[in-house]
Design an enzyme around this catalytic site. Structure first.
Site, mmCIF file in Angstrom:
data_model
loop_
_atom_site.group_PDB
_atom_site.id
_atom_site.type_symbol
_atom_site.label_atom_id
_atom_site.label_comp_id
_atom_site.label_asym_id
_atom_site.label_seq_id
_atom_site.Cartn_x
_atom_site.Cartn_y
_atom_site.Cartn_z
ATOM 1 C CG PHE A 35 -73.463 27.059 46.955
ATOM 2 C CD1 PHE A 35 -73.464 27.046 45.584
ATOM 3 C CD2 PHE A 35 -73.511 28.272 47.615
ATOM 4 C CE1 PHE A 35 -73.491 28.229 44.860
ATOM 5 C CE2 PHE A 35 -73.520 29.463 46.901
ATOM 6 C CZ PHE A 35 -73.520 29.441 45.536
ATOM 7 C CD1 TRP A 38 -67.501 21.744 48.701
ATOM 8 C CD2 TRP A 38 -68.022 23.896 48.940
ATOM 9 N NE1 TRP A 38 -68.318 21.851 49.793
ATOM 10 C CE2 TRP A 38 -68.658 23.165 49.963
ATOM 11 C CE3 TRP A 38 -68.210 25.284 48.889
ATOM 12 C CZ2 TRP A 38 -69.466 23.768 50.920
ATOM 13 C CZ3 TRP A 38 -69.012 25.879 49.841
ATOM 14 C CH2 TRP A 38 -69.630 25.119 50.840
ATOM 15 C CG HIS A 39 -68.781 28.077 46.332
ATOM 16 N ND1 HIS A 39 -67.447 28.039 46.689
ATOM 17 C CD2 HIS A 39 -69.409 28.769 47.323
ATOM 18 C CE1 HIS A 39 -67.289 28.683 47.833
ATOM 19 N NE2 HIS A 39 -68.444 29.138 48.241
ATOM 20 N N GLY A 40 -70.238 24.973 43.131
ATOM 21 C CA GLY A 40 -71.211 24.589 42.118
ATOM 22 C C GLY A 40 -70.580 24.017 40.873
#
Length: 456
Positions: free
Chosen positions: A456, A321-323
């Site tokens: 993000f 989800w962060h990247g």
């Protein structure tokens, strides 16, 4: 638009604040906050406002569909349709090229072509807002919003639109329903206190540390062992003060407009154990992953093995989800393994003196941030090699870098969380807040940087 900018501090915020309190009715304030949210978002790229509006309208009408459907199967169909739209948009813009490049590394024959895709800023955050809303409506935890602009206000609230905290609709529903109330001096004073404290954390700590450690990270191949550790510890401090600073500013802005945004950090580097760390770090994300992913997978209701698998899947997806980078996947998996070990070795950890347990937790987190910060797996590997004393790098960290990192570590230990500060609400505190904001503004003019979580 960013909080630490002239256009926000000297134009956008004063105008919106004045118009908000001039407006009298709920509808007027809903419309104003919605429009201001889209202006704030569109200042970066106005075209992506349509994407956010589309996502908001899908979840708004899906929630109304759920409220009018009596069967569980019908409600589930609305949830699946709405969440599928959200995840499809997020997947395309954020992960398409990542998937295409990963497939190309395996075989060019099965890889789709790379596309020139611009990642919409904050799409991960407002997507989680809409998903939590639709799931909560289906579960009966909250009623579907009937007023379109009330819901659009929730999704597009500029204070937490592009970098969190991830606020659930039910957490601010009561305040939204009473948004037409008169101004409360204690809330406004508290909001200013939070905002000033967040500004100080960002521009006087995070940005100053970043200026010293970014050159070290860029020249990782030449660093000495000590310099590699200075870079890792420095980034550990930078990320915390940057994101907790943003969260404080978002919470402060919420108070200024009569909305209570929940706490997002609680001294995470003082945690004893990785589970304790995730109860303290980015609380809105960790609880979101727990409530909408981990529990949905079965949580801890099954066997120990199944629980560990659920933890690992949750953290892998949380990392992704962060990247769109394998470094984030590895970071998520790393924390998943640490969470499992924390559970399995709990009896042993209880026998360890708490200060030692806290130190071990902190060092484990620092090592995880190496994956989080490194632009590639190769750089992360080189970074760890330098930290372990391998290689022949001889470039030391400058004295100023060492000084700022030590200052950051001392601030981590002794600087209280903003939620632990009793901000003065009497008018005599106004000069104190004004002085703090002015000093932070002077630092801001020297180093203008966006918040780390904007990516993000």
């Amino acid at each position: 638009m960013v909080f630490n900018s002239d256009v926000f501090l000297l134009a956008f915020l004063p105008i919106v604040f004045a118009l908000f309190w001039i407006a009298r009715t709920r509808q007027q304030r809903y419309v104003l906050l919605t429009l201001s949210g889209y202006v704030f978002y569109g200042y970066w790229n106005w075209k992506f406002c349509f994407l956010m509006l589309f996502s908001s309208l899908v979840s708004y009408f899906a929630a109304l569909g759920i409220s009018r459907t009596e069967t569980a199967r019908g409600k589930r169909a609305w949830v699946v349709a709405s969440v599928s739209v959200d995840l499809t948009l997020l997947g395309f813009f954020k992960y398409y090229n990542f998937l295409a490049a990963s497939l190309a590394a395996l075989s060019s024959k099965i890889a789709p072509p790379l596309l020139d895709i611009v990642l919409p800023i904050g799409i991960s955050f407002y997507t989680f807002h809409t998903i939590s809303y639709i799931v909560d409506v289906a579960a009966g935890r909250v009623k579907a919003a009937r007023n379109l602009f009330e819901y659009l206000t929730y999704v597009s609230l500029f204070s937490q639109l592009v970098a969190g905290p991830i606020v659930r609709y039910r957490q601010i529903e009561e305040d939204l329903e009473h948004i037409d109330g008169p101004p409360r001096e204690d809330w406004i004073a508290r909001g200013i206190g939070f905002f000033v404290m967040g500004m100080i954390r960002k521009v006087m700590l995070a940005d100053q540390i970043a200026a010293q450690i970014n050159p070290l990270i860029d020249g990782m191949a030449q660093l000495s062992t000590g310099a590699a550790w200075v870079a890792a510890l420095g980034y550990t401090c930078q990320l915390y003060f940057d994101f907790s600073g943003y969260s404080d500013m978002a919470i402060g802005l919420g108070y200024l407009f009569g909305l209570r945004i929940p706490q997002n950090f609680n001294s995470p580097y003082k945690a004893a154990g990785i589970r304790d760390f995730w109860r303290r770090w980015h609380i809105s994300l960790s609880t979101w992953l727990r409530d909408y992913l981990y529990i949905a997978l079965g949580g801890s209701r099954g066997s120990a093995l199944r629980t560990h698998i659920n933890l690992l899947i949750t953290m892998l997806l949380g990392g992704l989800w962060h990247g769109a980078n394998w470094t984030f996947v590895i970071w998520g998996g790393y924390h998943g393994v640490l969470l499992i070990l924390d559970r399995v070795l709990e009896p042993w950890w209880k026998a360890v003196p708490r200060p030692l347990y806290q130190l071990a937790t902190f060092l484990a987190v620092v090592c995880g941030w190496v994956f989080f910060r490194a632009p590639s797996v190769g750089v992360a590997g080189e970074w760890f090699r330098r930290m372990a004393g391998a290689g022949n790098g001889a470039t030391p960290a400058g004295p100023l870098a060492v000084l700022w990192v030590w200052f950051g570590l001392l601030a981590v230990i002794f600087l209280p969380e903003s939620w632990d500060i009793r901000f003065g609400t009497q008018r005599r505190w106004a000069p104190v807040y004004a002085a703090g904001l002015f000093i932070a503004y002077l630092f801001m003019k020297q180093t203008k940087t966006v918040f780390l979580y904007y990516q993000f």
